[in-house]
Design a protein around this motif. Structure first.
Motif, PDB file in Angstrom:
ATOM      1  N   GLY A   1      35.134  42.985  38.527  1.00  0.00           N
ATOM      2  CA  GLY A   1      34.480  41.713  38.833  1.00  0.00           C
ATOM      3  C   GLY A   1      33.247  41.901  39.684  1.00  0.00           C
ATOM      4  O   GLY A   1      32.210  41.263  39.458  1.00  0.00           O
ATOM      5  N   ALA A   2      33.348  42.816  40.656  1.00  0.00           N
ATOM      6  CA  ALA A   2      32.205  43.079  41.524  1.00  0.00           C
ATOM      7  C   ALA A   2      31.087  43.785  40.774  1.00  0.00           C
ATOM      8  O   ALA A   2      29.906  43.661  41.126  1.00  0.00           O
ATOM      9  CB  ALA A   2      32.643  43.928  42.714  1.00  0.00           C
ATOM     10  N   ALA A   3      31.432  44.537  39.715  1.00  0.00           N
ATOM     11  CA  ALA A   3      30.418  45.277  38.964  1.00  0.00           C
ATOM     12  C   ALA A   3      29.574  44.369  38.089  1.00  0.00           C
ATOM     13  O   ALA A   3      28.420  44.688  37.786  1.00  0.00           O
ATOM     14  CB  ALA A   3      31.089  46.348  38.090  1.00  0.00           C
ATOM     15  N   GLN A   4      30.129  43.239  37.673  1.00  0.00           N
ATOM     16  CA  GLN A   4      29.418  42.370  36.746  1.00  0.00           C
ATOM     17  C   GLN A   4      28.208  41.713  37.403  1.00  0.00           C
ATOM     18  O   GLN A   4      28.301  41.164  38.494  1.00  0.00           O
ATOM     19  CB  GLN A   4      30.361  41.304  36.194  1.00  0.00           C
ATOM     20  N   GLY A   5      27.088  41.799  36.729  1.00  0.00           N
ATOM     21  CA  GLY A   5      25.881  41.126  37.188  1.00  0.00           C
ATOM     22  C   GLY A   5      25.150  41.818  38.309  1.00  0.00           C
ATOM     23  O   GLY A   5      24.087  41.357  38.727  1.00  0.00           O
ATOM     24  N   GLY A   6      25.661  42.958  38.782  1.00  0.00           N
ATOM     25  CA  GLY A   6      25.020  43.587  39.938  1.00  0.00           C
ATOM     26  C   GLY A   6      24.382  44.919  39.655  1.00  0.00           C
ATOM     27  O   GLY A   6      23.871  45.564  40.569  1.00  0.00           O
ATOM     28  N   GLY A   7      24.401  45.374  38.383  1.00  0.00           N
ATOM     29  CA  GLY A   7      23.870  46.690  38.069  1.00  0.00           C
ATOM     30  C   GLY A   7      22.389  46.671  37.737  1.00  0.00           C
ATOM     31  O   GLY A   7      21.812  45.626  37.449  1.00  0.00           O
ATOM     32  N   ALA A   8      21.797  47.864  37.759  1.00  0.00           N
ATOM     33  CA  ALA A   8      20.389  47.993  37.389  1.00  0.00           C
ATOM     34  C   ALA A   8      20.200  47.868  35.887  1.00  0.00           C
ATOM     35  O   ALA A   8      19.103  47.600  35.410  1.00  0.00           O
ATOM     36  CB  ALA A   8      19.849  49.337  37.876  1.00  0.00           C
ATOM     37  N   CYS A   9      21.270  48.086  35.116  1.00  0.00           N
ATOM     38  CA  CYS A   9      21.225  47.895  33.663  1.00  0.00           C
ATOM     39  C   CYS A   9      22.507  47.178  33.255  1.00  0.00           C
ATOM     40  O   CYS A   9      23.288  46.734  34.098  1.00  0.00           O
ATOM     41  CB  CYS A   9      21.072  49.241  32.941  1.00  0.00           C
ATOM     42  N   SER A  10      22.751  47.083  31.950  1.00  0.00           N
ATOM     43  CA  SER A  10      23.898  46.318  31.462  1.00  0.00           C
ATOM     44  C   SER A  10      25.182  47.134  31.393  1.00  0.00           C
ATOM     45  O   SER A  10      26.218  46.619  30.967  1.00  0.00           O
ATOM     46  CB  SER A  10      23.585  45.764  30.064  1.00  0.00           C
ATOM     47  N   HIS A  11      25.139  48.392  31.802  1.00  0.00           N
ATOM     48  CA  HIS A  11      26.322  49.254  31.657  1.00  0.00           C
ATOM     49  C   HIS A  11      27.542  48.714  32.412  1.00  0.00           C
ATOM     50  O   HIS A  11      28.628  48.624  31.813  1.00  0.00           O
ATOM     51  CB  HIS A  11      25.986  50.673  32.115  1.00  0.00           C
ATOM     52  N   PRO A  12      27.425  48.347  33.678  1.00  0.00           N
ATOM     53  CA  PRO A  12      28.629  47.831  34.356  1.00  0.00           C
ATOM     54  C   PRO A  12      29.191  46.578  33.693  1.00  0.00           C
ATOM     55  O   PRO A  12      30.413  46.420  33.581  1.00  0.00           O
ATOM     56  CB  PRO A  12      28.140  47.536  35.783  1.00  0.00           C
ATOM     57  N   ASP A  13      28.321  45.680  33.240  1.00  0.00           N
ATOM     58  CA  ASP A  13      28.781  44.451  32.583  1.00  0.00           C
ATOM     59  C   ASP A  13      29.513  44.773  31.287  1.00  0.00           C
ATOM     60  O   ASP A  13      30.547  44.182  30.974  1.00  0.00           O
ATOM     61  CB  ASP A  13      27.602  43.527  32.290  1.00  0.00           C
ATOM     62  N   GLY A  14      28.961  45.719  30.516  1.00  0.00           N
ATOM     63  CA  GLY A  14      29.594  46.081  29.258  1.00  0.00           C
ATOM     64  C   GLY A  14      30.942  46.732  29.459  1.00  0.00           C
ATOM     65  O   GLY A  14      31.901  46.437  28.739  1.00  0.00           O
ATOM     66  N   VAL A  15      31.040  47.637  30.426  1.00  0.00           N
ATOM     67  CA  VAL A  15      32.320  48.288  30.703  1.00  0.00           C
ATOM     68  C   VAL A  15      33.347  47.264  31.188  1.00  0.00           C
ATOM     69  O   VAL A  15      34.522  47.307  30.794  1.00  0.00           O
ATOM     70  CB  VAL A  15      32.146  49.410  31.735  1.00  0.00           C
ATOM     71  N   ALA A  16      32.911  46.348  32.024  1.00  0.00           N
ATOM     72  CA  ALA A  16      33.820  45.312  32.517  1.00  0.00           C
ATOM     73  C   ALA A  16      34.362  44.472  31.363  1.00  0.00           C
ATOM     74  O   ALA A  16      35.562  44.160  31.310  1.00  0.00           O
ATOM     75  CB  ALA A  16      33.107  44.427  33.536  1.00  0.00           C
ATOM     76  N   ARG A  17      33.496  44.107  30.423  1.00  0.00           N
ATOM     77  CA  ARG A  17      33.945  43.316  29.269  1.00  0.00           C
ATOM     78  C   ARG A  17      34.956  44.105  28.443  1.00  0.00           C
ATOM     79  O   ARG A  17      35.988  43.576  28.021  1.00  0.00           O
ATOM     80  CB  ARG A  17      32.737  42.920  28.416  1.00  0.00           C
ATOM     81  N   PHE A  18      34.679  45.374  28.210  1.00  0.00           N
ATOM     82  CA  PHE A  18      35.578  46.227  27.435  1.00  0.00           C
ATOM     83  C   PHE A  18      36.960  46.306  28.087  1.00  0.00           C
ATOM     84  O   PHE A  18      37.989  46.138  27.426  1.00  0.00           O
ATOM     85  CB  PHE A  18      34.950  47.619  27.309  1.00  0.00           C
ATOM     86  N   VAL A  19      37.005  46.542  29.388  1.00  0.00           N
ATOM     87  CA  VAL A  19      38.283  46.745  30.071  1.00  0.00           C
ATOM     88  C   VAL A  19      39.016  45.419  30.287  1.00  0.00           C
ATOM     89  O   VAL A  19      40.236  45.318  30.041  1.00  0.00           O
ATOM     90  CB  VAL A  19      38.070  47.464  31.416  1.00  0.00           C
ATOM     91  N   LEU A  20      38.313  44.384  30.754  1.00  0.00           N
ATOM     92  CA  LEU A  20      38.985  43.117  31.066  1.00  0.00           C
ATOM     93  C   LEU A  20      39.564  42.468  29.815  1.00  0.00           C
ATOM     94  O   LEU A  20      40.652  41.881  29.860  1.00  0.00           O
ATOM     95  CB  LEU A  20      38.019  42.168  31.770  1.00  0.00           C
ATOM     96  N   THR A  21      38.862  42.564  28.683  1.00  0.00           N
ATOM     97  CA  THR A  21      39.436  42.003  27.453  1.00  0.00           C
ATOM     98  C   THR A  21      40.622  42.835  26.984  1.00  0.00           C
ATOM     99  O   THR A  21      41.571  42.297  26.400  1.00  0.00           O
ATOM    100  CB  THR A  21      38.384  41.900  26.341  1.00  0.00           C
ATOM    101  N   ALA A  22      40.611  44.144  27.244  1.00  0.00           N
ATOM    102  CA  ALA A  22      41.770  44.976  26.914  1.00  0.00           C
ATOM    103  C   ALA A  22      42.992  44.551  27.728  1.00  0.00           C
ATOM    104  O   ALA A  22      44.107  44.467  27.199  1.00  0.00           O
ATOM    105  CB  ALA A  22      41.449  46.446  27.164  1.00  0.00           C
TER     106      ALA A  22
END
Length: 493
Positions: A375-396
């Motif tokens: 949750g903390a990683a979403q929206g706070g990265g320099a690129c979209s990588h943290p948001d994408g990983v968060a989506r992958f894991v949280l939906t799993a």
């Protein structure tokens, strides 16, 4: 090149074959074969090409889905304002292990991609075309050979990038073209604006290989014929990479709006325990939802999913879903550029918690810790990588909730981790903890806090930890200063 053996995914299509036309008869379309398969290409001027891109509602096919026409207009506005001619960039680096569509296009139908890039370069007065490919991929040979066969509207060249997940990010590609490391920029900047976000500070029009190929198809067909298949809002076709356990993936062309169930059937797959759509920055769907899901951005968004890079994995019911997710999460954490807090702390912490859950050895707060870190990683990265990983894991965690409960109870799901989700061979170093020596000093966690976390009794919580390049300095400090000599830095052979 005509008869060169290339180990590439097979292609299939659910009518019509547009991007994949001719690939049933040719391993690779050289210029002669390309001109036999695809009709002559008209060269629209600047306004006509922009109008075409808007009329066919062409989105980017690299993951974000940003409208091509809007990106092109922004690039040209900067070019008009500054007087600097734009640069056209083809992103074919494709660092996504579950996606092979752009690699396939550049290797087997390179002239279709170049058609689109040359259309834009000619209409927009580009100074240069740059095509980014992964080093060692078939495109490294195929694209220069294709460039040598044809007349070009401006200078064009191929740039080989190191094979990594981060190098496929658009900002990483532009940095590499500018002679910098192929990692996302620490500060976001639009390529269309030139400056630090552009190639040599010029306004830059960057799209992935499929987008350029789609532009060439649309220019040949025109808006009305292009819209003969697909949905009203998303006309045309889309390329998918359908991954199959134990064998090579298939690149499949389907009209947008096609149901996912028939696509899986055509590839000999069942939805299993869940289906990943969009690759490792995508989202998991429940098996029942996946069968009737429509393959369009709007259709998948209604289910909380995303088309992303078009990569699909149906997870069979004989492997542990949580263990599969944990494998990929650990790889994604190690593949980050390590330039901002979410990647340096959030992703490794979440990956460690998932590994503990999958092994039925998690601390009581592991699930809460993983959700908090993501949750903390979403929206706070320099690129979209943290948001994408968060989506992958949280939906799993949502789709595999029953399996998660079984692991939280300590009994586990009873299934092994078969490694169904595709990952490249391990190539980086990893830390190993020798439990016969470890005395729980805890110094290692102080020296390498991004890598090593201590459990409630002061011992490292993982016996094997992958080490990203940006973590090697801390890893070596931990190895060299461990009082018990209990940590080793091992390299894969």
């Amino acid at each position: 090149m005509k008869d060169a053996p290339l180990k590439l995914p097979d292609v299939r299509w659910l009518d019509p074959a547009r991007l994949t036309a001719g690939l049933d008869r040719h391993q690779r379309l050289d210029l002669a074969a390309h001109t036999r398969v695809h009709p002559p290409l008209r060269r629209p001027d600047r306004d006509a090409l922009l109008d075409l891109a808007e009329a066919v509602a062409l989105p980017g096919r690299g993951g974000a889905g940003f409208p091509f026409a809007r990106k092109a207009r922004a690039t040209l506005a900067t070019a008009d304002r500054t007087g600097a001619p734009p640069v056209v960039v083809v992103n074919g680096a494709e660092g996504e292990p579950s996606s092979a569509k752009d690699t396939m296009l550049l290797a087997r139908a390179p002239h279709l991609v170049l058609d689109g890039a040359c259309l834009a370069a000619s209409a927009f007065g580009a100074a240069e075309i740059v095509i980014g490919v992964a080093a060692g991929s078939p495109g490294e040979i195929s694209v220069p050979a294709a460039l040598a066969e044809r007349e070009l509207p401006c200078p064009a060249r191929t740039l080989c990038l190191p094979e990594s997940f981060a190098s496929g990010e658009s900002g990483a590609l532009i940095r590499a073209i500018n002679g910098l490391p192929a990692v996302p920029a620490p500060l976001k900047a639009r390529a269309a604006d030139g400056g630090t976000g552009g190639v040599r500070r010029r306004p830059t029009l960057l799209s992935n290989a499929e987008t350029w190929a789609q532009l060439a198809i649309a220019a040949r067909l025109g808006p009305d014929a292009h819209a003969a298949v697909g949905t009203a809002d998303e006309p045309g076709t889309v390329l998918l990479t359908v991954n199959r356990p134990g064998t090579d993936p298939l690149v499949v062309e389907v009209p947008t709006g096609t149901r996912l169930g028939p696509v899986l059937d055509a590839c000999g797959l069942r939805p299993g325990t869940g289906v990943l759509v969009g690759g490792y920055h995508g989202a998991w769907l429940h098996a029942g939802d996946a069968v009737d899901a429509t393959l369009s951005r709007a259709g998948l968004a209604r289910l909380g999913g995303t088309l992303g890079a078009g990569a699909i994995v149906a997870l069979p019911d004989n492997t542990c879903p949580l263990g599969e997710t944990a494998r990929v999460a650990a790889w994604l954490a190690a593949e980050s550029a390590g330039q901002c807090g979410p990647c340096k702390r959030g992703l490794p912490e979440a990956a460690e918690a998932l590994a503990g859950l999958a092994a039925d050895a998690a601390r009581p707060t592991a699930l809460t810790d993983a959700r908090r870190a993501l949750g903390a990683a979403q929206g706070g990265g320099a690129c979209s990588h943290p948001d994408g990983v968060a989506r992958f894991v949280l939906t799993a965690l949502e789709v595999f909730a029953e399996d998660l409960d079984a692991h939280l109870s300590g009994s586990g799901c009873g299934r092994p981790v078969r490694g169904v989700l595709p990952l490249p061979p391990a190539k980086g170093p990893h830390l190993e903890v020798d439990w016969s020596r470890c005395a729980g000093h805890g110094l290692c966690a102080v020296l390498a806090p991004d890598l090593i976390h201590l459990g409630p009794h002061g011992y490292p919580t993982s016996t094997t930890v992958p080490v990203a390049p940006w973590q090697e300095h801390g890893a070596r400090r931990a190895v060299n200063q461990c009082p018990a000599l209990a940590i080793r830095l091992q390299h894969h052979r």
